[in-house]
Motif scaffolding. Structure first.
Motif, short mmCIF file in Angstrom:
data_model
loop_
_atom_site.label_atom_id
_atom_site.label_comp_id
_atom_site.label_asym_id
_atom_site.label_seq_id
_atom_site.Cartn_x
_atom_site.Cartn_y
_atom_site.Cartn_z
N GLU A 164 -2.29 -7.75 -3.58
CA GLU A 164 -3.29 -6.83 -3.47
C GLU A 164 -3.41 -6.22 -2.00
N GLN A 165 -3.35 -4.72 -1.73
CA GLN A 165 -3.43 -4.41 -0.38
C GLN A 165 -4.30 -2.99 -0.50
N GLN A 166 -5.44 -3.10 0.18
CA GLN A 166 -6.20 -1.82 -0.08
C GLN A 166 -6.59 -1.77 -1.29
N THR A 167 -6.07 -0.49 -2.07
CA THR A 167 -6.45 -0.08 -3.44
C THR A 167 -5.28 -0.31 -4.45
N THR A 168 -4.26 -0.93 -3.77
CA THR A 168 -2.76 -0.89 -4.52
C THR A 168 -2.82 -2.28 -5.10
N LYS A 169 -2.18 -2.81 -6.36
CA LYS A 169 -2.21 -4.09 -6.81
C LYS A 169 -0.59 -4.23 -7.46
N SER A 199 3.72 3.38 -5.25
CA SER A 199 3.11 4.17 -6.13
C SER A 199 3.91 4.48 -7.34
N LYS A 241 1.52 0.38 -14.93
CA LYS A 241 1.21 -0.43 -13.66
C LYS A 241 2.51 -0.84 -12.91
N ASP A 264 0.84 -1.30 0.02
CA ASP A 264 0.23 -0.02 0.15
C ASP A 264 0.83 1.30 0.10
#
Length: 783
Positions: A508-513, A462, A550, A459
């Motif tokens: 995947e963790q929260q909204t992050t892949k 970015s 990505k 998470d």
């Protein structure tokens, strides 16, 4: 459980805080820590590192003999003397030669270049070449990327009346050649940076010769600097940084044509140099004279550039085939002589191309993780010549120097070397090196070492963070691309590629892949459980496809610290998921006397019996296949107490008439049914069974089971297809029925081991692994 292939060296401390030091830079704490790991601890150092500029380069005149060498070249140009540039046949030597020729021609010099043939002349200056140069009228020779060991050749040049200027970067030997001038950072106490590539030294000389900073040569400088694996720090970092920009926008026809052959588009990276451009230039000198490579870089004719680039590409493809063929032959020898090559691999064969043996040695190390020597035998001359590569834990140079008398010629460093020896001494060399390695190395030493910079959570990742980390580029020796540790359970695991030889994981963790790609790691797919927490190590990067960016982790290694459960319950095709390679350390266990399924993959199941524990040593077992359900929990617990598996495979399934979990009656069912029998006085098996099943929603098997238990307990009798209850049966517990106990236990086993969720089954095994003894299931008595 899955053991990592490499040794992981963790260097991070999550408690470190450098925010006060680098607060002015507005960078992430992760990037701050990465800078500190590179020895950067001040704001000024960080600014210089993150923003390389040509102003950070040192003055060329600080090198010893620089002015003397420049004056001699200018004198030669004024007098119309012929100058010979003597280079080397690798990418550094080829680019160094091109830089020097370009600078000399710009000054109007009469000059040519010469690169020795690897196969007929070997490395470096040689007497015959110097004598031929004298015959052709050359009065000044400038070496590039070579010459510091040419003590004899310097004497020959002096005898021939030739002035010799040596520009080099290799290690200085015990004796320095008596040359007119030596331009070498390691021979220059006043020069601050000692690790320039050969092309870097040539560029410095060109800078001083031309009297200005020659930006137009940077596209050449970057090739040798990156391809020669010098530390990308200090001046090399600046030259590589600016050089990548220069080569990305180059107008040099030869480079553009070569890039087209490599299908390169967009900005050129250090990987493009290291894996595409450099190997192609090196391929020329590995198979023939390297002149073609220099001509390619020098040509001003676009058509000639296309032809030469196509020829270089052809040579590279040929080089790849040669490497592939020799590697295959070498692997066959290694497998055949496994015991002889137990600690150090020494393979030799007549006819192998000497120019590619270093690459072959590297490939053998990748596969076998052993120091490797690859030799080509020349039976006519009676000697063997080749290359060696080593692992981190074995210093090839120092160990070979202890047996120096075994070699005719030897040179190199800790991880790579070249050598010549008599053919008769090959077996001696193998024995000596294996003995030295056995005395110094442990089993762990043979594993590759991965130095891990940081642990990151998914998470916190970015696109902007990865772009910030990329500011640490160009990466290479001295500034390796950072490796990151990620710990998570994958949401996706699959194989990629036409041969299914690549691995893809998704976290995947929260909204992050985060997608993870492991090239050549597809073989791990069958031994990674879908619910297993994975420790992954790799390089963070941005994957761009169809305009979308990505997050991606390029996998270098992975491990699973806990044992794994593979849930194939009820599957008829689980065999297709099994990797045959680990069957040697597997055990398939059966609990039933007859199991109604075939056993593929030569599992050869063991039948559980009372003597199971005493009959064999199962400590070597890594993979346990459970082929059917046990008759009691105790049976399975006994197996688990004897085995310490890394992976357990639940491969059992139920036949339709074995599903007691769904058909086993409750005590209330027994009470109600017996009450019905007492009230009706009889029960017609053929007519009443289907009616009762429909009325109560019971399975027929359930009704039949209750009747059998009633019969066993003397609660009923059988008369011509009818069940007649005894009006006053003796008081007995249902548990006194052997059938009841057996079916009750089986329903419990099915509920826990078959119909449970993956999580529930995993928890049951967790609670019973490594338990010496276990309690039997409690049985509730009475109606």
């Amino acid at each position: 459980m899955l053991q990592s292939k490499a040794n992981w060296k963790f260097t991070y401390d999550t408690n470190d805080d450098y925010s006060n030091v680098f607060s002015q830079l507005s960078i992430s704490s992760l990037t701050e820590r990465l800078l500190v790991k590179r020895g950067i601890t001040t704001i000024e150092e960080a600014k210089s590192f993150l923003n390389p500029k040509s102003s950070q380069l040192h003055c060329p005149s600080l090198m010893n003999d620089m002015e003397k060498a420049v004056n001699r070249v200018k004198q030669a140009i004024e007098n119309g003397e012929s100058i010979l540039v003597f280079g080397d046949y690798d990418a550094d030597g080829v680019s160094s030669t091109t830089v020097m020729i370009e600078a000399l021609r710009e000054l109007g010099a009469v000059c040519e270049y010469y690169i020795p043939n690897r196969f007929t002349e070997g490395y470096g200056p040689n007497e015959n070449a110097f004598k031929e140069a004298s015959k052709q009228g050359f009065q000044l020779i400038i070496t590039v990327d070579t010459g510091i060991a040419a003590v004899h050749e310097a004497e020959i040049a002096k005898d021939l009346g030739i002035d010799l200027i040596i520009t080099d970067h290799h290690e200085v030997q015990e004796k320095v050649p008596d040359a007119f001038a030596i331009v070498h950072p390691k021979c220059s106490p006043s020069y601050p940076f000692k690790e320039l590539a050969g092309v870097g030294v040539a560029f410095k000389f060109a800078h001083q010769l031309l009297g200005y900073f020659p930006k137009h040569l940077l596209d050449l400088v970057v090739i040798g600097t990156i391809a020669d694996l010098v530390p990308l720090l200090d001046e090399n970092r600046v030259l590589a940084y600016d050089g990548l920009k220069a080569i990305s926008a180059t107008n040099r026809f030869g480079i553009k044509a070569l890039m087209k052959q490599c299908n390169m588009e967009g900005p050129v990276t250090e990987e493009d140099i290291g894996f595409l451009i450099g190997p192609r230039i090196n391929a020329v000198g590995r198979l023939q004279d390297a002149n073609v490579a220099v001509d390619l870089l020098l040509t001003k004719d676009p058509e000639e550039a296309k032809e030469l680039a196509a020829f270089v590409q052809q040579l590279n493809q040929e080089r790849q085939k040669v490497v592939s063929n020799i590697t295959k032959e070498a692997e066959e020898i290694v497998e055949k002589e496994a015991e002889m090559n137990k600690n150090v691999i020494v393979v030799a064969k007549e006819g192998w191309n000497e120019g590619v043996l270093g690459i072959v040695a590297s490939k053998l190390i990748q596969r076998y993780q052993r120091p490797t020597v690859v030799l080509s035998i020349n039976p006519e001359k009676g000697y063997a010549k080749g290359s060696a590569r080593s692992i981190d834990a074995f210093d090839l140079f120092s160990n070979c120097m202890t047996i120096r008398d075994t070699f005719v010629h030897f040179g190199g460093h800790a991880q790579a070397a070249g050598m010549t020896l008599h053919q008769a001494d090959i077996s001696v060399l193998r024995t000596q090196l294996n003995q030295l390695a056995s005395e110094q190395l442990t089993d762990e030493d043979y594993k590759q070492v991965l130095t891990i910079d940081e642990m990151v959570t998914i998470d916190e990742l970015s696109l902007s963070l990865i772009k910030e980390i990329e500011k640490l580029a160009p990466f290479g020796m001295g500034n390796p691309k950072p490796l990151f540790h990620v710990k998570s359970t994958p949401t996706e695991i699959r194989q990629l590629g036409s041969q299914q030889n690549h691995l893809k994981l998704s976290f995947e963790q929260q909204t992050t892949k985060l997608d993870c790609i492991g090239f050549g790691m597809g073989e791990l797919f069958p031994i990674i459980g879908p619910h297993s927490e994975i420790d992954a190590v790799g390089e963070l990067q941005i994957n761009e496809w169809n305009g979308k960016q990505k997050l991606q982790l390029l996998l270098k290694d992975l491990s699973i610290k806990q044992w794994q459960l593979f849930d194939y319950r009820g599957s008829k095709h689980w065999q297709k998921q099994i990797e045959p390679s680990f069957l040697e350390t597997s055990l398939a266990i059966c609990f039933q006397s007859e199991v109604n399924q075939s056993f593929p993959l030569d599992l050869n199941p063991v039948q559980y019996d009372n003597y199971f524990i005493d009959q064999g040593d199962y400590s070597y077992i890594t993979d346990l296949f459970i082929m059917d359900l046990p008759a009691s929990f105790e049976q399975l617990e006994n197996v688990l107490s004897s085995i310490n598996p890394k992976r357990i495979y639940a491969c059992y399934r139920l036949q339709n008439d074995d599903q007691y979990f769904h058909s086993f009656p409750t005590r209330e069912d027994f009470k109600w049914f017996y009450g019905l029998l007492l009230k009706r006085k009889y029960f017609d098996l053929e007519k009443d069974t289907p009616k009762l099943a429909k009325h109560k929603g019971w399975k027929v098997e359930k009704i039949q089971l209750m009747i059998k238990i009633f019969y066993e307990l003397d609660f009923v009798k059988m008369e011509t297809g009818k069940i007649i209850p005894f009006s006053k049966p003796s008081k007995r517990d249902l548990t006194e029925s052997t059938l009841y106990q057996r079916k009750w236990m089986q329903s419990k086993i099915e509920a826990k081991l078959y119909y449970s969720t993956y999580k529930e089954l995993k928890e049951w095994f967790d609670n019973h692994l490594h338990v010496e003894s276990s309690l039997k299931e409690e049985v509730s008595y009475g109606l």
